[in-house]
Design an enzyme around this catalytic site. Sequence first.
Site, short mmCIF file in Angstrom:
data_model
loop_
_atom_site.label_atom_id
_atom_site.label_comp_id
_atom_site.label_asym_id
_atom_site.label_seq_id
_atom_site.Cartn_x
_atom_site.Cartn_y
_atom_site.Cartn_z
N GLY A 29 55.12 55.33 35.57
CA GLY A 29 54.99 54.16 34.69
C GLY A 29 55.85 54.28 33.45
N ASN A 82 40.89 60.89 27.27
CA ASN A 82 41.66 60.96 26.03
C ASN A 82 42.17 62.38 25.87
OD1 ASN A 82 42.31 61.22 23.12
ND2 ASN A 82 41.42 59.17 22.99
N HIS A 119 40.17 48.77 20.74
CA HIS A 119 41.52 48.98 21.24
C HIS A 119 42.33 47.68 21.13
CE1 HIS A 119 39.85 52.64 23.09
NE2 HIS A 119 41.09 53.08 23.07
N HIS A 120 43.61 47.81 21.37
CA HIS A 120 44.53 46.67 21.32
C HIS A 120 44.18 45.61 22.36
CE1 HIS A 120 46.40 48.36 24.95
NE2 HIS A 120 46.20 49.52 24.36
N LYS A 154 44.56 46.09 26.42
CA LYS A 154 43.78 47.03 27.24
C LYS A 154 42.92 46.24 28.22
CE LYS A 154 40.89 51.17 26.97
NZ LYS A 154 41.77 51.90 27.90
#
Length: 268
Positions: free
Chosen positions: A10, A126, A157-158, A161
Amino acid sequence: MEKPGIVITGCSGRMGQMLVRAVIESPDARLSGALERPGSAWIGRDLGEAMGGAPLGVTVSDDPVEVIAGAQAVIDFTAPAATVAFAELTAQARAVHVIGTTGLSDDDLALIAAAARHAPVIRAGNMSLGVNLLVGLTRRVAAALGEDWDIEVVEAHHRHKVDAPSGTALMLGEAAAQGRGAALADLRVPAHEGITGERRVGSIGFAAIRGGDVVGEHDVIFAGAGERVVLRHLATDRAIFARGALRAALWGQDKGPGEYTMADVLGL
């Protein structure tokens, strides 16, 4: 001794590019390959040029069989289906598979466990040092406080996600459950919405916030009668995850087959 060759999956994504930079800046590793999904505009291009910089001499490929075959490690922050496929190929190559992918199902985890019988697999929701210290603290606080203290894991989170709760939140919830001598599945309660009724004693809840460009924020709240204890970790730079993943890939070079965590890598 030749530096271990590391493949980044990725590679066009934000995390993928961060991982690429971590590897090429490391004096202890070399970038041996880069993978993208079929149809990506990066396929066939020099990775460095695709990232907007100088050539790196690594061509982006959509053929994981060929790229992984010669690797000593694969760092993988992709999607569950892709990660499971990479796990089989990485096991065949007897390479270290560092997995930061979240949202894995029980079936996915069973297939990854099967791959780990042949090569080291290091998996964590994480990979930062701070978060893994927080996991250990959460376990100890949960063990010290009685079940009359409610536990809530709150994460932010952004907006891009796609899974919730985050893999880190689940790590923290599992640590809290372990501290109470139970499995998370037995203590977890659904998200609070609607007419939920009174909270079950000893339960562990989760709340997720999505918005903006938040890298990652996690609070573990222990709420008792008249007082609260809050454990918090704030991530402001994704580079912490890339550095942790690279550290895991290097740590695993002399390890036998099996499943490992960042706690193993960090000696926690």
